[in-house]
Scaffold this motif. Sequence first.
Motif, PDB file in Angstrom:
ATOM      1  N   UNK A  97      24.926  40.143  29.733  1.00 18.75           N
ATOM      2  CA  UNK A  97      26.088  39.315  29.417  1.00 18.75           C
ATOM      3  C   UNK A  97      27.078  39.322  30.577  1.00 18.75           C
ATOM      4  N   UNK A  98      27.316  40.506  31.143  1.00 20.48           N
ATOM      5  CA  UNK A  98      28.287  40.602  32.232  1.00 20.48           C
ATOM      6  C   UNK A  98      27.807  39.829  33.460  1.00 20.48           C
ATOM      7  N   UNK A  99      26.523  39.961  33.795  1.00 17.97           N
ATOM      8  CA  UNK A  99      25.975  39.227  34.937  1.00 17.97           C
ATOM      9  C   UNK A  99      26.049  37.727  34.673  1.00 17.97           C
ATOM     10  N   UNK A 100      25.755  37.345  33.436  1.00 14.49           N
ATOM     11  CA  UNK A 100      25.863  35.936  33.075  1.00 14.49           C
ATOM     12  C   UNK A 100      27.271  35.416  33.260  1.00 14.49           C
ATOM     13  N   UNK A 101      28.252  36.236  32.868  1.00 11.46           N
ATOM     14  CA  UNK A 101      29.646  35.869  33.074  1.00 11.46           C
ATOM     15  C   UNK A 101      29.922  35.620  34.542  1.00 11.46           C
ATOM     16  N   UNK A 102      29.456  36.540  35.388  1.00 13.98           N
ATOM     17  CA  UNK A 102      29.736  36.421  36.815  1.00 13.98           C
ATOM     18  C   UNK A 102      29.091  35.171  37.389  1.00 13.98           C
ATOM     19  N   UNK A 103      27.853  34.900  36.998  1.00 16.53           N
ATOM     20  CA  UNK A 103      27.144  33.777  37.591  1.00 16.53           C
ATOM     21  C   UNK A 103      27.598  32.452  37.017  1.00 16.53           C
ATOM     22  N   UNK A 104      28.208  32.503  35.830  1.00 14.19           N
ATOM     23  CA  UNK A 104      28.670  31.266  35.207  1.00 14.19           C
ATOM     24  C   UNK A 104      29.909  30.748  35.906  1.00 14.19           C
TER      25      UNK A 104
ATOM     26  N   UNK B   6      31.983  32.657  49.110  1.00 12.14           N
ATOM     27  CA  UNK B   6      31.607  34.053  49.315  1.00 12.14           C
ATOM     28  C   UNK B   6      32.611  34.972  48.646  1.00 12.14           C
ATOM     29  N   UNK B   7      33.905  34.714  48.911  1.00  8.62           N
ATOM     30  CA  UNK B   7      34.941  35.574  48.327  1.00  8.62           C
ATOM     31  C   UNK B   7      34.960  35.461  46.810  1.00  8.62           C
ATOM     32  N   UNK B   8      34.795  34.241  46.297  1.00  3.28           N
ATOM     33  CA  UNK B   8      34.848  34.067  44.851  1.00  3.28           C
ATOM     34  C   UNK B   8      33.669  34.772  44.179  1.00  3.28           C
ATOM     35  N   UNK B   9      32.501  34.712  44.816  1.00  7.55           N
ATOM     36  CA  UNK B   9      31.350  35.381  44.216  1.00  7.55           C
ATOM     37  C   UNK B   9      31.544  36.896  44.215  1.00  7.55           C
ATOM     38  N   UNK B  10      32.071  37.416  45.328  1.00  7.00           N
ATOM     39  CA  UNK B  10      32.349  38.857  45.387  1.00  7.00           C
ATOM     40  C   UNK B  10      33.352  39.257  44.324  1.00  7.00           C
ATOM     41  N   UNK B  11      34.416  38.454  44.170  1.00  5.74           N
ATOM     42  CA  UNK B  11      35.425  38.772  43.163  1.00  5.74           C
ATOM     43  C   UNK B  11      34.840  38.682  41.759  1.00  5.74           C
ATOM     44  N   UNK B  12      33.966  37.696  41.529  1.00  7.17           N
ATOM     45  CA  UNK B  12      33.346  37.572  40.210  1.00  7.17           C
ATOM     46  C   UNK B  12      32.476  38.785  39.912  1.00  7.17           C
ATOM     47  N   UNK B  13      31.747  39.275  40.918  1.00  7.22           N
ATOM     48  CA  UNK B  13      30.900  40.448  40.681  1.00  7.22           C
ATOM     49  C   UNK B  13      31.748  41.683  40.410  1.00  7.22           C
ATOM     50  N   UNK B  14      32.856  41.843  41.140  1.00  5.25           N
ATOM     51  CA  UNK B  14      33.737  42.986  40.883  1.00  5.25           C
ATOM     52  C   UNK B  14      34.309  42.907  39.477  1.00  5.25           C
ATOM     53  N   UNK B  15      34.693  41.696  39.070  1.00  7.63           N
ATOM     54  CA  UNK B  15      35.243  41.519  37.735  1.00  7.63           C
ATOM     55  C   UNK B  15      34.213  41.872  36.682  1.00  7.63           C
ATOM     56  N   UNK B  16      32.965  41.425  36.890  1.00  9.72           N
ATOM     57  CA  UNK B  16      31.918  41.729  35.919  1.00  9.72           C
ATOM     58  C   UNK B  16      31.664  43.231  35.857  1.00  9.72           C
ATOM     59  N   UNK B  17      31.693  43.899  37.014  1.00 11.81           N
ATOM     60  CA  UNK B  17      31.509  45.353  37.006  1.00 11.81           C
ATOM     61  C   UNK B  17      32.625  46.041  36.229  1.00 11.81           C
TER      62      UNK B  17
END
Lengths: 172, 100
Positions: A97-104, B6-17
């Motif tokens: 779910x978390x990865x899906x959130x990030x990729x969405x 690039x920055x947005x993807x990095x920030x999204x991954x940090x947020x998901x973590x």
Amino acid sequence: METFLFYVLGVVTLVSAICVVFLRRPIHNVLFMILTMIGLAGLFVLLHAEFVAMVQLVVYAGAVMVLFLFVIMLLNLERLRLPEDVQGLRRWFGILVAVGMALLVFPVLRVVLPAGPAKAMSAADLTNTDLIARELFTTYLLPFEITSVLLLAAIIGAVVLARKRSKQTEQG
Amino acid sequence: MVTLHHYLLLAAMLFALGAIGVMFRRNLIVILMSLELMLNAVNLTFIALSRYLGSIEGQVFVLFIMVVAAAEVAVGLAIAVAVYRQRGTININDINLMKW
């Protein structure tokens, strides 16, 4: 050069963040969190936001993380053995779910936001501190004053919540 | 060339973590730290957008976010200390007095 620095700082920040979330002992989590903060400060400098990078180092890495360390030492958490976290299928579902959130988020933003490089900074540009100060003390003066009240409330709240109760107040 | 994405993807991954940490860790201190991680990811988003869209207001807002995050951490940790003194644990599964 910028690409190389971005990838180095990005990998350091990401790996540290993974360590923050998944390591068992709280001291390790705090130390890797400090490393994450430093990586983020580096990324801010890369984005020409030097003042914010320094504030990040002083406030986050210097004060907030030290506060965490104090509390961990105070509560002597190293001796606590907490039971195992969520295991098995539920854990993998959550990660999915978390990865899906990030990729969405990413494809949505890709449609809306421009993709080109940032415009170059000329030598006549004001410094980052200057630009922030101009906005902060004119347009955003009221929020600035309100944040000082907020900090006052937080200080009083933290002191009241964390003080030891004496025997007299227990019975009062 | 590093683009905004690039920055947005990095920030999204940090947020998901950070979100994973808040949802799946049982130690209250680590939950607060993961919350800080989410706020930092948002800060990175703001700064990146401020740079690529040419407006300084993103960075001003980041300062406000930092103030709020610091205040929230102070109060949150004070609550954690008070809870530990009261219940002897910071495992959130054991702090269930108000549970249905």
